[in-house]
Structure formats: structure tokens, C-alpha cells
Design an enzyme around this catalytic site. Structure first.
Site, PDB file in Angstrom:
ATOM      1  N   CYS A  90      -2.509  -5.696   2.616  1.00 33.02           N
ATOM      2  CA  CYS A  90      -3.118  -6.762   3.412  1.00 33.02           C
ATOM      3  C   CYS A  90      -4.638  -6.610   3.487  1.00 33.02           C
ATOM      4  CB  CYS A  90      -2.510  -6.764   4.810  1.00 33.02           C
ATOM      5  SG  CYS A  90      -2.363  -5.136   5.548  1.00 33.02           S
TER       6      CYS A  90
ATOM      7  N   ARG B  46       0.811  -1.213   0.000  1.00 30.12           N
ATOM      8  CA  ARG B  46       0.000   0.000   0.000  1.00 30.12           C
ATOM      9  C   ARG B  46       0.850   1.273   0.000  1.00 30.12           C
ATOM     10  NH1 ARG B  46      -5.087   0.568   0.417  1.00 30.12           N
ATOM     11  NH2 ARG B  46      -4.757   2.651   1.230  1.00 30.12           N
TER      12      ARG B  46
ATOM     13  N   SER C 180      -6.159   9.668   8.896  1.00 30.85           N
ATOM     14  CA  SER C 180      -5.546   8.677   8.017  1.00 30.85           C
ATOM     15  C   SER C 180      -4.039   8.904   7.973  1.00 30.85           C
ATOM     16  CB  SER C 180      -6.132   8.783   6.603  1.00 30.85           C
ATOM     17  OG  SER C 180      -5.338   8.069   5.673  1.00 30.85           O
TER      18      SER C 180
END
Length: 334
Positions: free
Chosen positions: A118, A94, A165
């Protein structure tokens, strides 16, 4: 690694040093696109790091890994730069999407594959793109790729993230590094890995301030600096050894860490009855035959990290009474 062979019924005893943080190294590697010459120390030698280095090589940077010293040296000679991050390199990692901010702010364009990673929950990049659009980027998604342009360069803006985030905060930091004027990021992630990225960007000449969950970035004027940076320790590796120590340790000394970064984890383990002594750059852990139950919820830093949820669950099975975990970060983490 195909299997682990474990011989049980033994107490843990001795000293161990904690590795460098993977989650701190990856965004700093993405940030190295902005520099001329970088030396990174305390690098963990794990698959994602090698994949990110391969991605930097594909983009056109020169890299050299010294495995025996846990050092990576990176040069950006500005020759044959490729602003593409292909699917084959981003699909398993990612963090590959973080080159988007660096490429866009420095070269005015980027084509980056939508990331993989994942399967612990939905982690869309819409907040990343929301921030980049606020900085003036024109973005479209086509055939699984993010295609971004800023022909006249990015411009500073005030951006309030709709939710906290880590990745979006890091991508916005990288994009804002060369944006014209001042950028204010609100409701940011303030994980130690984010602050380590900020430390790196400051060495590169970034004018960055943090106040609570607000980060302010002023336009950077410096160019082509040589950067030396030692990556922070991996707090999840530390937490894992702390919990292992709480389960079966006669005495473990854990070195090369900063206990202040894991205050929440230490507080929770002490509340359960684990014996812990803190020093300036080390921790001593001893098991306690009697452990108390506890209720916890995973939260963004400085709360209890979701990445230690499973490990703590094992420890809870040895505690008297009923313990509870509430997972707030990833819906499929259990």
C-alpha cells in the site's frame, strides 16, 4: 467488492467475534517453510493470505485451505524447492519479502522480488538487509530482485536495528532460527503479531527469549516437527468495531479477544468518554452522547497503532472541542 450500501440512522446492537490477524498470519506462513507439517487455525480469508499461499505453492510447499473452518494445512516435503519469490506474487503484498529470511536460513540462498504494497509511505527493506548481512548473508540487488546467499550457513550475531521495524524484526527472527550460535536482536518491534510469530517458532523448537525490546535466539537443533497453531485475533479489526461502537452502539459485545493486548486503545476511548467493560476474552461497548476531545500520537506497540488513526479521526469529529492526531509512522497516512 465493488461497492458498499449503507443504511444509516441505526444503532448497533449484538455480538460479534473477531477474525484472526492477517498481519500475524503472513509471517507465520513464511515461517512454515522451516517446518515439515503445519496446521494453522483462525486464518482470515483475505486476499493477502491467498497470495502468500500461492507463493508457498510456487516455492514448492503443498497447501490446502479449508475455508469453512478457517484452517490452512501446509507440508514441506523438500521436493523441487524453488528459492525464488517472483515479482508477480510479491508486488501487491509487502509480507512476501518475509520468505527471504526463511529460504536463506534453510536453503542458503534466495531470490526475492522487492516488495510492493500500500502507498501510505516509504517502507524500504534496507533494515531487513542490514540484519541479514550481520548474520553473514551476501546480498546484492539486481533488476528489482534481492539476491542473497549464505553458502556456509548463517551465523549468530548481535544486531541493533537503527529504528523499530516490524517486518525487519520478523525477517531477522526467521533468518536467525537456523543460524549457528546465538543471535541477539536489539531495538526490536514487539507487536503482538511479532510475539505470535515467536510462539510459532518456539513450537518448532526455537529457543527464543524476549526482554523489553531485546530478543535472543539460540541455535535450533530440532527438525521436521508437526506444528498446530491458532493465530491471534486481529487487533485492528477489534479497534475498528470498538470505535464503531463508540459512535453508534446501544450495546456491542465483542468476543474471542484478549483485552490486555489493546490496553492503549481502551484507555484512549475511555478518556474520550466511551463506556467500556472488559472481561477475560470479551469487551462490551456502549456509546456516550457526550465525547471529550483528545490529543494522540501514533507510535510502535504498545503505543496507539497507526492502522487505527483514520478510524479514531472519525470519532474525534463527534467530540466536544478540538482534537489532535500526530502521525509518527507513515508520512502519507492521512
Amino acid at each position: 467488492m465493488k461497492k458498499l450500501l449503507i443504511k444509516g440512522k441505526r444503532e448497533l446492537f449484538g455480538k460479534i467475534s473477531i477474525s484472526g490477524s492477517k498481519n500475524a498470519t503472513l509471517p507465520i506462513l513464511a515461517a512454515s517453510i522451516l517446518a515439515h507439517e503445519v496446521t494453522l487455525k483462525n486464518i482470515p480469508l483475505v486476499k493477502d493470505i491467498f497470495t502468500m499461499v500461492e507463493l508457498l505453492n510456487f516455492i514448492g510447499l503443498d497447501t490446502k485451505i479449508f475455508k469453512n473452518k478457517n484452517i490452512i494445512k501446509i507440508k514441506n516435503t523438500e521436493k523441487k524447492i524453488n528459492t525464488l519469490a517472483p515479482y508477480r506474487l510479491v508486488k501487491t503484498m509487502r509480507a512476501g519479502v518475509l520468505v527471504l529470511g526463511s529460504l536463506l536460513t534453510k536453503y542458503g540462498k534466495a531470490k526475492v522480488s522487492l516488495p510492493g504494497g500500500c502507498a501510505i509511505g516509504t517502507r524500504p527493506v534496507d533494515i531487513h538487509l542490514f540484519a541479514l548481512k550481520k548474520l553473514g548473508a551476501k546480498i546484492k540487488i539486481k533488476e528489482g530482485y534481492i539476491i542473497a546467499e549464505a553458502k556456509q550457513g548463517l551465523k549468530g550475531a548481535t544486531i541493533k536495528f537503527p529504528k523499530i521495524s516490524v517486518g525487519a524484526t520478523e525477517n531477522a527472527l526467521l533468518a536467525a532460527f537456523k543460524a549457528k550460535g546465538k543471535t541477539v536482536l536489539k531495538n526490536c518491534a514487539i507487536e503482538p503479531e511479532v510475539t505470535d510469530l515467536i510462539s510459532f517458532l518456539k513450537k518448532l523448537g526455537g529457543k527464543i527469549k524476549i526482554s523489553g525490546r531485546t530478543i535472543t535466539i539460540n541455535e535450533n537443533q530440532k527438525k521436521n516437527l508437526k506444528i498446530y497453531h491458532e493465530v491471534i485475533f486481529d487487533r485492528i479489526e477489534l479497534g475498528t468495531y470498538m470505535i464503531a461502537g463508540a459512535l453508534v452502539a446501544k450495546k456491542i459485545i465483542i468476543n474471542r479477544i484478549n483485552p490486555n493486548i489493546v490496553q492503549t486503545e481502551i484507555k484512549i476511548l475511555k478518556k474520550m468518554g466511551v463506556k467500556i467493560k472488559k472481561y477475560k476474552d470479551s469487551i462490551i461497548i456502549k456509546k456516550n452522547k457526550i465525547l471529550k476531545s483528545i490529543n494522540i500520537a501514533t507510535k510502535p506497540y504498545p503505543g496507539f497503532p497507526t492502522d487505527l488513526q483514520a478510524q479514531l479521526m472519525v470519532l474525534m469529529t463527534q467530540a466536544n472541542g478540538r482534537s489532535k492526531i500526530k502521525e509518527n509512522i507513515f508520512e502519507n497516512r492521512f
